[in-house]
Motif scaffolding. Structure first.
Motif, PDB file in Angstrom:
ATOM      1  N   THR A   1      18.605  -4.679 -11.917  1.00  0.00           N
ATOM      2  CA  THR A   1      17.961  -5.545 -10.919  1.00  0.00           C
ATOM      3  C   THR A   1      16.566  -5.052 -10.581  1.00  0.00           C
ATOM      4  O   THR A   1      15.611  -5.836 -10.509  1.00  0.00           O
ATOM      5  CB  THR A   1      18.808  -5.603  -9.641  1.00  0.00           C
ATOM      6  OG1 THR A   1      20.120  -6.074  -9.963  1.00  0.00           O
ATOM      7  CG2 THR A   1      18.180  -6.533  -8.611  1.00  0.00           C
ATOM      8  N   PHE A   2      16.419  -3.754 -10.399  1.00  0.00           N
ATOM      9  CA  PHE A   2      15.106  -3.205 -10.043  1.00  0.00           C
ATOM     10  C   PHE A   2      14.136  -3.307 -11.218  1.00  0.00           C
ATOM     11  O   PHE A   2      12.929  -3.503 -11.020  1.00  0.00           O
ATOM     12  CB  PHE A   2      15.235  -1.756  -9.593  1.00  0.00           C
ATOM     13  CG  PHE A   2      14.013  -1.242  -8.889  1.00  0.00           C
ATOM     14  CD1 PHE A   2      13.765  -1.594  -7.571  1.00  0.00           C
ATOM     15  CD2 PHE A   2      13.099  -0.426  -9.535  1.00  0.00           C
ATOM     16  CE1 PHE A   2      12.629  -1.141  -6.915  1.00  0.00           C
ATOM     17  CE2 PHE A   2      11.973   0.037  -8.893  1.00  0.00           C
ATOM     18  CZ  PHE A   2      11.731  -0.329  -7.575  1.00  0.00           C
TER      19      PHE A   2
ATOM     20  N   LEU B   1       9.279  -5.938 -13.651  1.00  0.00           N
ATOM     21  CA  LEU B   1       8.731  -6.872 -14.643  1.00  0.00           C
ATOM     22  C   LEU B   1       7.995  -8.020 -13.961  1.00  0.00           C
ATOM     23  O   LEU B   1       6.887  -8.407 -14.374  1.00  0.00           O
ATOM     24  CB  LEU B   1       9.864  -7.410 -15.523  1.00  0.00           C
ATOM     25  CG  LEU B   1       9.457  -8.428 -16.601  1.00  0.00           C
ATOM     26  CD1 LEU B   1       8.481  -7.796 -17.582  1.00  0.00           C
ATOM     27  CD2 LEU B   1      10.691  -8.947 -17.331  1.00  0.00           C
ATOM     28  N   PHE B   2       8.584  -8.555 -12.907  1.00  0.00           N
ATOM     29  CA  PHE B   2       7.929  -9.612 -12.142  1.00  0.00           C
ATOM     30  C   PHE B   2       6.609  -9.117 -11.553  1.00  0.00           C
ATOM     31  O   PHE B   2       5.598  -9.826 -11.565  1.00  0.00           O
ATOM     32  CB  PHE B   2       8.854 -10.089 -11.017  1.00  0.00           C
ATOM     33  CG  PHE B   2       8.189 -10.979 -10.010  1.00  0.00           C
ATOM     34  CD1 PHE B   2       7.968 -12.314 -10.286  1.00  0.00           C
ATOM     35  CD2 PHE B   2       7.781 -10.477  -8.777  1.00  0.00           C
ATOM     36  CE1 PHE B   2       7.350 -13.145  -9.355  1.00  0.00           C
ATOM     37  CE2 PHE B   2       7.157 -11.288  -7.845  1.00  0.00           C
ATOM     38  CZ  PHE B   2       6.945 -12.631  -8.138  1.00  0.00           C
ATOM     39  N   SER B   3       6.600  -7.881 -11.052  1.00  0.00           N
ATOM     40  CA  SER B   3       5.395  -7.307 -10.487  1.00  0.00           C
ATOM     41  C   SER B   3       4.299  -7.175 -11.535  1.00  0.00           C
ATOM     42  O   SER B   3       3.131  -7.503 -11.292  1.00  0.00           O
ATOM     43  CB  SER B   3       5.710  -5.931  -9.888  1.00  0.00           C
ATOM     44  OG  SER B   3       4.536  -5.260  -9.485  1.00  0.00           O
ATOM     45  N   ALA B   4       4.671  -6.695 -12.730  1.00  0.00           N
ATOM     46  CA  ALA B   4       3.683  -6.523 -13.799  1.00  0.00           C
ATOM     47  C   ALA B   4       3.081  -7.858 -14.221  1.00  0.00           C
ATOM     48  O   ALA B   4       1.867  -7.969 -14.437  1.00  0.00           O
ATOM     49  CB  ALA B   4       4.335  -5.831 -14.995  1.00  0.00           C
TER      50      ALA B   4
ATOM     51  N   ALA C   1      -1.703 -11.464 -13.960  1.00  0.00           N
ATOM     52  CA  ALA C   1      -2.242 -12.807 -13.735  1.00  0.00           C
ATOM     53  C   ALA C   1      -3.243 -12.841 -12.588  1.00  0.00           C
ATOM     54  O   ALA C   1      -4.024 -13.789 -12.463  1.00  0.00           O
ATOM     55  CB  ALA C   1      -1.101 -13.789 -13.449  1.00  0.00           C
ATOM     56  N   ARG C   2      -3.224 -11.814 -11.745  1.00  0.00           N
ATOM     57  CA  ARG C   2      -4.127 -11.757 -10.589  1.00  0.00           C
ATOM     58  C   ARG C   2      -4.836 -10.401 -10.576  1.00  0.00           C
ATOM     59  O   ARG C   2      -4.501  -9.527  -9.784  1.00  0.00           O
ATOM     60  CB  ARG C   2      -3.355 -11.952  -9.283  1.00  0.00           C
ATOM     61  CG  ARG C   2      -2.668 -13.309  -9.188  1.00  0.00           C
ATOM     62  CD  ARG C   2      -1.884 -13.444  -7.905  1.00  0.00           C
ATOM     63  NE  ARG C   2      -1.228 -14.728  -7.811  1.00  0.00           N
ATOM     64  CZ  ARG C   2      -1.792 -15.832  -7.354  1.00  0.00           C
ATOM     65  NH1 ARG C   2      -3.046 -15.791  -6.964  1.00  0.00           N
ATOM     66  NH2 ARG C   2      -1.130 -16.968  -7.285  1.00  0.00           N
ATOM     67  N   PRO C   3      -5.817 -10.209 -11.448  1.00  0.00           N
ATOM     68  CA  PRO C   3      -6.537  -8.934 -11.484  1.00  0.00           C
ATOM     69  C   PRO C   3      -7.402  -8.739 -10.258  1.00  0.00           C
ATOM     70  O   PRO C   3      -7.602  -9.663  -9.463  1.00  0.00           O
ATOM     71  CB  PRO C   3      -7.390  -9.053 -12.754  1.00  0.00           C
ATOM     72  CG  PRO C   3      -7.600 -10.524 -12.910  1.00  0.00           C
ATOM     73  CD  PRO C   3      -6.332 -11.168 -12.421  1.00  0.00           C
TER      74      PRO C   3
ATOM     75  N   LEU D   1       1.159  -5.394  -4.835  1.00  0.00           N
ATOM     76  CA  LEU D   1       0.831  -3.968  -4.901  1.00  0.00           C
ATOM     77  C   LEU D   1       1.586  -3.176  -3.839  1.00  0.00           C
ATOM     78  O   LEU D   1       2.164  -2.119  -4.122  1.00  0.00           O
ATOM     79  CB  LEU D   1      -0.678  -3.766  -4.729  1.00  0.00           C
ATOM     80  CG  LEU D   1      -1.571  -4.081  -5.925  1.00  0.00           C
ATOM     81  CD1 LEU D   1      -3.037  -4.013  -5.518  1.00  0.00           C
ATOM     82  CD2 LEU D   1      -1.295  -3.125  -7.079  1.00  0.00           C
ATOM     83  N   GLY D   2       1.592  -3.677  -2.602  1.00  0.00           N
ATOM     84  CA  GLY D   2       2.253  -2.965  -1.513  1.00  0.00           C
ATOM     85  C   GLY D   2       3.755  -2.887  -1.677  1.00  0.00           C
ATOM     86  O   GLY D   2       4.364  -1.826  -1.480  1.00  0.00           O
TER      87      GLY D   2
END
Length: 383
Positions: free
Chosen positions: A138-139, A144-147, A152-154, A166-167
């Motif tokens: 799960t983690f 993966l979702f975070s990456a 997509a949002r540099p 990020l937080g």
């Protein structure tokens, strides 16, 4: 023993607040030399002193008790940021911080206070179980979702979504303290009994190594967030996700709440929910302002928004004034869809602007379609 762990964690939150604010201040320092000095000092505090106090706390008390105390970091930051970083604290910040503080105190009181006997058999049962593997999967999905979201949002996109990811990523990674809790718990038990036979097995060593990796791998995400966004915004996200992940992993992976009565467990999770509600209250007012540049070039978007913009084109080198940005398009309002990139040298900067649609891509106003096709505009920012 539990009381000693609580004292260590309170000290860790104070030291952690100081370190995070030093890193945040490094993005606002007047010179590059000061910026580097504050950043190095902040990283030393957050990577050395803070984790040592954290590990000491988890060695003396259960994770389900220590984890909620991370909420004190939010309280210290909310109280001190207006004086140390000049950040504005609203009534909602105070209400939210109070909810986080009360929730943290109650979860610590309602957490497990029974003594867990750590042994090799207990460690094998914990880390070779379906519970642990399901949590790990799960983690991994969350990471993966975070990456994907961050790619997509540099940096420079200017919306609050990047700061939130990020937080929460930094806090989520840091919240997986069950490695340290289990490893140091076994070490404490071996020292108390004088029986070190458990350390002839292979499993305690990767557990401790993973604990160290968890303690340091969140730092790059936290550093980026603090240098790009306001400390109140970032620290709230970090500590909130840290608390939730630590409480969930302590209960699910280590089974620390398994022996508690159902009513006590229900009230415990209600208190965790109070912490989450407090975070939502704080986030409802957080602007998530981005800070750009280092040293003398560092400035928040809120400072840039109040200046007069001037336009120069490739066909006309003359400078002619534009009106100041209207309030609804000021970059401090992340929901406005307006993004401003700014850099400066000796008080004079350059900037470009675009109207950003809801999907994150740049869109152009219909009235400017022909003009944008005809020429490439650049904007000069007068100090």
């Amino acid at each position: 023993m539990v009381f000693i762990g609580v004292l260590f964690e309170v000290a860790a939150t104070m030291v952690g607040t100081a370190g995070k604010q030093l890193v945040s201040y490094s993005a606002r320092a007047e010179s590059k030399r000061k910026a580097h000095l504050f950043k190095v000092a902040g990283l030393l505090v957050t990577t050395l002193i803070g984790p040592v106090l954290d590990m000491a706390a988890y060695a003396f008390a259960p994770q389900a008790i220590i984890a909620p105390l991370n909420g004190l970091d939010i309280v210290w930051n909310t109280c001190s940021a207006p004086f140390t970083l000049g950040e504005r604290v609203t009534r909602r910040h105070i209400v939210g911080s109070t909810l986080v503080f009360l929730g943290a105190m109650m979860t610590s009181l309602l957490g497990p206070h029974h003594a867990q006997v750590e042994s090799l058999a207990w460690m094998q049962e914990t880390f070779l179980s379906v519970r642990f593997l399901s949590y790990l999967a799960t983690f991994a999905g969350f990471l993966l979702f975070s990456a994907v979201t961050l790619s997509a949002r540099p940096r420079g996109v200017g919306d609050k979504a990047r700061g939130v990811v990020l937080g929460t990523t930094a806090g989520g990674i840091a919240g997986n303290m069950y490695f340290i809790s289990a490893g140091l718990g076994l070490l404490r038990s071996s020292a108390a009994s004088g029986d070190w036979t458990a350390w002839s097995n292979w499993i305690p060593y990767p557990v401790l190594v993973c604990g160290v990796l968890v303690a340091v791998s969140n730092i790059p995400f936290m550093t980026k967030a603090l240098q790009e966004y306001e400390a109140i915004f970032v620290v709230t996200l970090f500590e909130g996700s840290h608390i939730v992940v630590a409480c969930v992993s302590g209960s699910w992976v280590l089974g620390e709440m398994d022996q508690e009565e159902p009513l006590r467990r229900a009230v415990y999770w209600c208190c965790v929910l109070v912490i989450v509600c407090g975070l939502l209250v704080i986030q409802s007012t957080a602007r998530g302002n981005q800070w750009r540049g280092d040293g003398e070039e560092a400035k928040p978007f809120s400072e840039v928004s109040g200046r007069t913009l001037q336009r120069t084109t490739s066909n006309d080198s003359s400078v002619r004034p534009l009106t100041e940005l209207p309030v609804e398009l000021q970059p401090t309002r992340n929901d406005s869809g307006f993004v401003l990139w700014a850099g400066g040298m000796s008080g004079i900067g350059s900037a470009s602007f675009a109207n950003v649609g809801s999907d994150g891509g740049s869109t152009e106003d219909d009235s400017n379609d022909q003009a944008s096709d005809a020429e490439q505009s650049s904007v000069a920012l007068s100090a």
